[in-house]
Design a protein around this motif. Structure first.
Motif, PDB file in Angstrom:
ATOM      1  N   ILE A 159      15.590 -18.479 -57.887  1.00 40.48           N
ATOM      2  CA  ILE A 159      14.373 -17.623 -56.975  1.00 40.48           C
ATOM      3  C   ILE A 159      13.602 -16.658 -58.083  1.00 40.48           C
ATOM      4  CG2 ILE A 159      13.634 -16.520 -54.932  1.00 40.48           C
ATOM      5  CD1 ILE A 159      16.578 -16.865 -53.780  1.00 40.48           C
ATOM      6  N   GLU A 160      12.263 -17.094 -57.722  1.00 36.68           N
ATOM      7  CA  GLU A 160      11.318 -16.136 -58.695  1.00 36.68           C
ATOM      8  C   GLU A 160      10.162 -15.601 -57.722  1.00 36.68           C
ATOM      9  OE1 GLU A 160      11.239 -14.733 -61.941  1.00 36.68           O
ATOM     10  OE2 GLU A 160       9.464 -13.867 -60.758  1.00 36.68           O
ATOM     11  N   LEU A 161      10.040 -14.577 -57.797  1.00 36.05           N
ATOM     12  CA  LEU A 161       8.931 -13.991 -56.928  1.00 36.05           C
ATOM     13  C   LEU A 161       7.749 -14.192 -57.294  1.00 36.05           C
ATOM     14  CD1 LEU A 161       8.867 -11.569 -54.765  1.00 36.05           C
ATOM     15  CD2 LEU A 161       8.239  -9.971 -56.504  1.00 36.05           C
ATOM     16  N   ASP A 162       7.143 -14.269 -58.435  1.00 33.68           N
ATOM     17  CA  ASP A 162       5.805 -14.552 -58.934  1.00 33.68           C
ATOM     18  C   ASP A 162       5.660 -16.208 -58.948  1.00 33.68           C
ATOM     19  OD1 ASP A 162       5.335 -11.943 -59.000  1.00 33.68           O
ATOM     20  OD2 ASP A 162       5.351 -11.553 -61.298  1.00 33.68           O
TER      21      ASP A 162
ATOM     22  N   LEU B 291      23.496 -19.340 -57.227  1.00 33.18           N
ATOM     23  CA  LEU B 291      22.147 -18.831 -56.737  1.00 33.18           C
ATOM     24  C   LEU B 291      21.751 -17.768 -57.966  1.00 33.18           C
ATOM     25  CD1 LEU B 291      19.805 -18.338 -54.831  1.00 33.18           C
ATOM     26  CD2 LEU B 291      21.084 -16.693 -53.849  1.00 33.18           C
ATOM     27  N   GLU B 292      20.526 -17.868 -58.453  1.00 32.60           N
ATOM     28  CA  GLU B 292      20.018 -17.175 -59.784  1.00 32.60           C
ATOM     29  C   GLU B 292      18.976 -16.269 -58.842  1.00 32.60           C
ATOM     30  OE1 GLU B 292      18.724 -16.482 -64.209  1.00 32.60           O
ATOM     31  OE2 GLU B 292      17.706 -17.849 -63.086  1.00 32.60           O
ATOM     32  N   ILE B 293      18.767 -14.856 -58.940  1.00 36.97           N
ATOM     33  CA  ILE B 293      17.818 -14.172 -58.553  1.00 36.97           C
ATOM     34  C   ILE B 293      16.987 -13.769 -59.782  1.00 36.97           C
ATOM     35  CG2 ILE B 293      16.923 -12.043 -57.268  1.00 36.97           C
ATOM     36  CD1 ILE B 293      19.005 -14.098 -55.648  1.00 36.97           C
ATOM     37  N   GLY B 294      15.706 -14.274 -59.968  1.00 40.99           N
ATOM     38  CA  GLY B 294      14.800 -13.751 -61.060  1.00 40.99           C
ATOM     39  C   GLY B 294      14.816 -14.972 -62.195  1.00 40.99           C
ATOM     40  N   ALA B 295      14.245 -16.115 -62.007  1.00 39.99           N
ATOM     41  CA  ALA B 295      14.046 -17.344 -62.739  1.00 39.99           C
ATOM     42  C   ALA B 295      13.332 -16.870 -64.145  1.00 39.99           C
ATOM     43  CB  ALA B 295      13.410 -18.259 -62.238  1.00 39.99           C
TER      44      ALA B 295
ATOM     45  N   LEU C 223       7.270  -6.428 -66.402  1.00 39.58           N
ATOM     46  CA  LEU C 223       7.673  -7.304 -65.028  1.00 39.58           C
ATOM     47  C   LEU C 223       8.658  -8.502 -65.284  1.00 39.58           C
ATOM     48  CD1 LEU C 223       4.021  -7.502 -63.503  1.00 39.58           C
ATOM     49  CD2 LEU C 223       6.098  -5.830 -63.056  1.00 39.58           C
ATOM     50  N   SER C 224       8.539  -9.071 -66.292  1.00 44.89           N
ATOM     51  CA  SER C 224       9.337 -10.432 -66.567  1.00 44.89           C
ATOM     52  C   SER C 224       9.775 -10.470 -67.875  1.00 44.89           C
ATOM     53  CB  SER C 224       8.718 -11.228 -66.003  1.00 44.89           C
ATOM     54  OG  SER C 224       9.441 -12.534 -66.064  1.00 44.89           O
ATOM     55  N   SER C 225      10.792 -10.910 -68.248  1.00 46.13           N
ATOM     56  CA  SER C 225      11.204 -11.411 -69.792  1.00 46.13           C
ATOM     57  C   SER C 225      12.426 -12.236 -69.826  1.00 46.13           C
ATOM     58  CB  SER C 225      11.868  -9.979 -70.314  1.00 46.13           C
ATOM     59  OG  SER C 225      12.972  -9.450 -69.537  1.00 46.13           O
ATOM     60  N   ALA C 226      12.563 -12.576 -70.805  1.00 47.30           N
ATOM     61  CA  ALA C 226      13.742 -13.632 -71.214  1.00 47.30           C
ATOM     62  C   ALA C 226      14.671 -12.410 -71.957  1.00 47.30           C
ATOM     63  CB  ALA C 226      13.429 -14.527 -72.543  1.00 47.30           C
ATOM     64  N   SER C 227      15.934 -12.348 -70.706  1.00 52.23           N
ATOM     65  CA  SER C 227      16.772 -11.199 -71.291  1.00 52.23           C
ATOM     66  C   SER C 227      17.256 -11.466 -72.697  1.00 52.23           C
ATOM     67  CB  SER C 227      17.707 -11.217 -70.149  1.00 52.23           C
ATOM     68  OG  SER C 227      17.344 -11.021 -69.042  1.00 52.23           O
ATOM     69  N   SER C 228      18.099 -10.285 -73.148  1.00 47.94           N
ATOM     70  CA  SER C 228      18.603 -10.496 -74.624  1.00 47.94           C
ATOM     71  C   SER C 228      19.711 -11.447 -74.410  1.00 47.94           C
ATOM     72  CB  SER C 228      18.909  -8.815 -75.069  1.00 47.94           C
ATOM     73  OG  SER C 228      20.528  -9.165 -74.913  1.00 47.94           O
TER      74      SER C 228
ATOM     75  N   ILE D 176      15.669 -19.815 -68.700  1.00 46.86           N
ATOM     76  CA  ILE D 176      16.576 -20.044 -69.756  1.00 46.86           C
ATOM     77  C   ILE D 176      17.968 -19.916 -68.926  1.00 46.86           C
ATOM     78  CG2 ILE D 176      17.753 -18.932 -71.698  1.00 46.86           C
ATOM     79  CD1 ILE D 176      14.889 -18.267 -72.821  1.00 46.86           C
ATOM     80  N   ASN D 177      18.123 -19.002 -68.289  1.00 43.96           N
ATOM     81  CA  ASN D 177      19.558 -18.569 -67.776  1.00 43.96           C
ATOM     82  C   ASN D 177      19.733 -19.788 -66.746  1.00 43.96           C
ATOM     83  OD1 ASN D 177      21.848 -17.133 -67.830  1.00 43.96           O
ATOM     84  ND2 ASN D 177      21.261 -16.254 -65.739  1.00 43.96           N
ATOM     85  N   ALA D 178      18.922 -20.190 -66.275  1.00 45.79           N
ATOM     86  CA  ALA D 178      18.880 -21.315 -65.051  1.00 45.79           C
ATOM     87  C   ALA D 178      19.464 -22.588 -65.843  1.00 45.79           C
ATOM     88  CB  ALA D 178      17.787 -21.640 -64.429  1.00 45.79           C
TER      89      ALA D 178
ATOM     90  N   MET E 155      13.975  -5.066 -59.636  1.00 47.90           N
ATOM     91  CA  MET E 155      13.343  -5.881 -58.540  1.00 47.90           C
ATOM     92  C   MET E 155      12.188  -5.433 -57.906  1.00 47.90           C
ATOM     93  SD  MET E 155      16.933  -7.450 -56.692  1.00 47.90           S
ATOM     94  CE  MET E 155      15.812  -8.626 -55.827  1.00 47.90           C
ATOM     95  N   ARG E 156      11.316  -6.207 -57.538  1.00 45.09           N
ATOM     96  CA  ARG E 156      10.039  -5.956 -56.571  1.00 45.09           C
ATOM     97  C   ARG E 156      10.410  -6.568 -55.401  1.00 45.09           C
ATOM     98  NH1 ARG E 156       6.179  -8.807 -59.581  1.00 45.09           N
ATOM     99  NH2 ARG E 156       7.630  -9.637 -61.058  1.00 45.09           N
ATOM    100  N   GLY E 157       9.287  -6.602 -54.647  1.00 47.60           N
ATOM    101  CA  GLY E 157       9.332  -7.490 -53.468  1.00 47.60           C
ATOM    102  C   GLY E 157       9.983  -6.450 -52.223  1.00 47.60           C
TER     103      GLY E 157
ATOM    104  N   GLY F 272       9.982 -17.211 -54.268  1.00 43.78           N
ATOM    105  CA  GLY F 272      10.148 -16.307 -52.960  1.00 43.78           C
ATOM    106  C   GLY F 272      10.998 -15.087 -53.269  1.00 43.78           C
ATOM    107  N   ASP F 273      11.226 -14.098 -52.381  1.00 42.72           N
ATOM    108  CA  ASP F 273      11.948 -12.813 -52.631  1.00 42.72           C
ATOM    109  C   ASP F 273      13.410 -12.961 -52.794  1.00 42.72           C
ATOM    110  OD1 ASP F 273      12.886 -10.254 -52.532  1.00 42.72           O
ATOM    111  OD2 ASP F 273      11.100  -9.756 -51.392  1.00 42.72           O
ATOM    112  N   GLY F 274      13.830 -12.750 -53.952  1.00 37.18           N
ATOM    113  CA  GLY F 274      15.404 -13.020 -54.029  1.00 37.18           C
ATOM    114  C   GLY F 274      16.337 -12.293 -53.289  1.00 37.18           C
ATOM    115  N   ALA F 275      15.816 -11.253 -52.540  1.00 36.68           N
ATOM    116  CA  ALA F 275      16.682 -10.359 -51.831  1.00 36.68           C
ATOM    117  C   ALA F 275      17.128 -10.997 -50.516  1.00 36.68           C
ATOM    118  CB  ALA F 275      16.087  -9.186 -51.365  1.00 36.68           C
TER     119      ALA F 275
ATOM    120  N   VAL G  29      22.286 -11.813 -60.156  1.00 44.75           N
ATOM    121  CA  VAL G  29      20.991 -11.158 -60.104  1.00 44.75           C
ATOM    122  C   VAL G  29      20.548 -10.871 -61.605  1.00 44.75           C
ATOM    123  CG1 VAL G  29      19.883  -9.239 -58.732  1.00 44.75           C
ATOM    124  CG2 VAL G  29      21.898 -10.253 -58.091  1.00 44.75           C
ATOM    125  N   THR G  30      19.185 -11.211 -62.102  1.00 47.44           N
ATOM    126  CA  THR G  30      18.854 -10.899 -63.256  1.00 47.44           C
ATOM    127  C   THR G  30      17.512  -9.785 -63.145  1.00 47.44           C
ATOM    128  OG1 THR G  30      17.634 -13.049 -63.663  1.00 47.44           O
ATOM    129  CG2 THR G  30      19.856 -12.965 -64.197  1.00 47.44           C
ATOM    130  N   ALA G  31      17.648  -9.196 -62.199  1.00 46.35           N
ATOM    131  CA  ALA G  31      16.617  -8.122 -62.291  1.00 46.35           C
ATOM    132  C   ALA G  31      17.654  -6.645 -61.621  1.00 46.35           C
ATOM    133  CB  ALA G  31      15.426  -8.285 -61.340  1.00 46.35           C
TER     134      ALA G  31
END
Ligand SMILES: C[S@@+](CC[C@H](N)C(=O)[O-])C[C@H]1O[C@@H](n2cnc3c(N)ncnc32)[C@H](O)[C@@H]1O
Length: 507
Positions: free
Chosen positions: A226-229, A200-204, A175-180, A208-210, A330-332, A253-256, A270-272
């Motif tokens: 923004i992070e959904l969870d 604006l980043e989607i998927g905190a 569901l979530s990760s630190a991307s490579s 790290i990326n922020a 992406m979820r939500g 919140g919902d990044g969409a 967008v990171t999802a």
């Protein structure tokens, strides 16, 4: 151990003659692993994969845990020139007469490495491999302490180039990760944020990326992520604060939907895995803004990370060669369900449900004998063919899908697609044909098609004809992509239509 590690496999007195076939199998496995690593496919690091493999082999040979420890310690000693101690595995510094060249000199004398050393090594590798290309991204990577965002993860893992999954659903799906870090660097180079930018980043996720974005936009910039969870948003906020990036705004919140309060944004990243460029992102991107987004261009999950510049209010134009990538979806409100047909316990064909496959017929495809057709087209490990499956999707008149194949089906030889994660395929009725590679030595593979089903000959021929066309066209690997806001223009033929966006891809 030294004799074993330096033995040639082709002399009669070689200690390896007691395991005929084994040295060659290891060479092949090493070449295959190297290939997968270069194409960014491994979900675990090379070291972890090989360790697993060796432990498995030792277990099969009935070597005890104590002997495994002894052999491994001796191998470390010989390979890395580490001093040896029978209690701890190391002894006070001394010389060795090893003939094996050290393959990795990363550990410090104490056997562990500091975060700063590992960070510098990671940056060096990312530069060498072309993921970091600018001085600004290099500086940001050298500055952000990744370990602060991954509490509880050991330092060596924190600084590998692979993705680190940090949250899974009850079925084990990520569901979530630190991307490579390689992908993060590639995306930041695509995004090109500058000091003063609003991003604006989607998927905190971990944050790290922020933090990297905060470095890149400083001074004078603003980063909103923004992070959904809730748990992840709280974690990211805490880590960012601890690492000194408390100006980054973490929104649960919902990044969409974006975050209109700080719009317009010079950059959106967008990171999802996204299914659409949402109305919120269209509305909140600045007139001359850039959005970097991993878009699933087909329901089979085929995803490419695109960088688009806004060239008109309702138009985005791809600016750089898209990246081959995989992302947690992406979820939500933006969630999109995959569709697949199961062909075997260990094999699925992921496809576009609107193609209306005959599911019952298709699921019997593998009960038909295998038909192989080879093209004579050779590619080397180093050739840029990352967008071949995208090219096939754009050019085939047949319904397109991708095979997902587990280890059992692959090792038994039931299904052997070119890449396990991207077995591009076409199908019709009860027949499938998929892209395959045949090893022709020297790091080269021949392209071909493998088909099963009543129309195997026709579909295999269709697929090899497409491969011939691709070859004759100069093996195009630079897709041109534009995105038009949905409903602002009459639909074009061949456009990939989503609720808010129509994508056009050509080569
Ligand atoms: C691959 S991780 C992001 C990686 C991260 N940016 C990094 O620094 O490595 C994807 C994140 O997107 C989040 N996510 C999924 N759907 C989302 C949505 N609709 N809105 C905001 N975040 C979402 C997930 O919870 C997950 O934490």
């Amino acid at each position: 151990m030294q004799r074993l590690l330096t033995a040639a496999d082709d002399t009669p007195r070689s200690p390896l003659v007691i395991t005929p076939g084994c040295p060659q199998a290891h060479k092949q496995a090493g070449a295959d692993l190297g290939f997968l690593d270069r194409h960014g496919v491994l979900t675990r690091g090379l070291r972890e994969v090989m360790t697993h493999h060796i432990l498995f082999l030792f277990n099969r040979l009935g070597i005890s845990a104590a002997d495994t420890w002894l052999l491994a310690t001796a191998a470390v000693h010989v390979t890395f020139h580490h001093p040896f101690d029978t209690q701890t595995g190391y002894q006070p510094a001394g010389t060795t007469d090893s003939r094996v060249n050290a393959v990795n000199t990363s550990p410090t004398e104490s056997g562990t490495s500091s975060a700063a050393v590992l960070r510098d090594q990671l940056v060096g590798t990312l530069e060498q491999r072309g993921h970091i290309r600018s001085a600004t991204v290099e500086r940001a990577f050298r500055t952000v302490p990744r370990e602060r965002f991954l509490p509880g993860v050991d330092l060596e893992t924190v600084y590998t180039r692979r993705q680190i999954v940090t949250k899974r659903d009850p079925n084990g799906a990520a569901l979530s990760s630190a991307s490579s870090p390689s992908l993060v660097a590639d995306m930041l180079e695509q995004l090109a944020p500058r000091p003063g930018h609003r991003v604006l980043e989607i998927g905190a996720a971990t944050g790290i990326n922020a933090a990297l974005l905060a470095e890149l936009t400083s001074p004078g910039g603003k980063v909103v992520t923004i992070e959904l969870d809730q748990d992840l948003a709280d974690g990211a906020r805490a880590s960012l604060g601890r690492a000194g990036y408390d100006t980054v705004e973490v929104i649960r919140g919902d990044g969409a939907l974006g975050h209109p309060a700080h719009a317009p944004y010079d950059r959106i990243v967008v990171t999802a895995g996204a299914w659409d460029i949402s109305a919120g992102w269209w509305d909140q991107l600045a007139d001359d803004g850039r959005i970097v987004v991993p878009l699933r261009v087909h329901e089979s999950g085929l995803t490419r990370c695109f960088a688009f510049d806004r060239t008109a209010p309702h138009q985005l134009v791809g600016t750089t060669t898209p990246l081959v990538c995989g992302f947690v979806p992406m979820r939500g409100t933006a969630a999109h369900t995959d569709h697949h047909v199961r062909l075997d316990a260990d094999v699925v064909l992921k496809l576009d449900a609107t193609d209306q496959p005959d599911r019952a017929a298709l699921s019997s495809a593998l009960s038909h004998p295998r038909l192989e057709r080879w093209t004579g087209i050779q590619v080397s490990d180093a050739d840029p063919i990352g967008h071949l499956d995208l090219w096939l999707l754009v050019h085939t008149d047949r319904p397109f899908g991708r095979l997902g194949v587990g280890d059992t089906a692959r090792t038994s030889g039931l299904v052997t697609p070119a890449y396990r994660w991207a077995g591009a395929a076409i199908y019709h009725g009860a027949t499938i044909a998929y892209l395959a590679f045949q090893d022709v030595g020297n790091g080269h593979h021949e392209l071909g098609a493998i088909a099963h089903g009543p129309d195997a000959t026709t579909l295999a021929t269709d697929l090899t004809n497409l491969l011939d066309q691709w070859d004759e066209a100069g093996r195009p690997n630079q897709p041109t992509v534009t995105a038009q806001r949905a409903g602002t223009r009459p639909a074009e033929r061949g456009g990939i239509s989503r609720s808010d966006t129509v994508l056009t891809i050509s080569f």
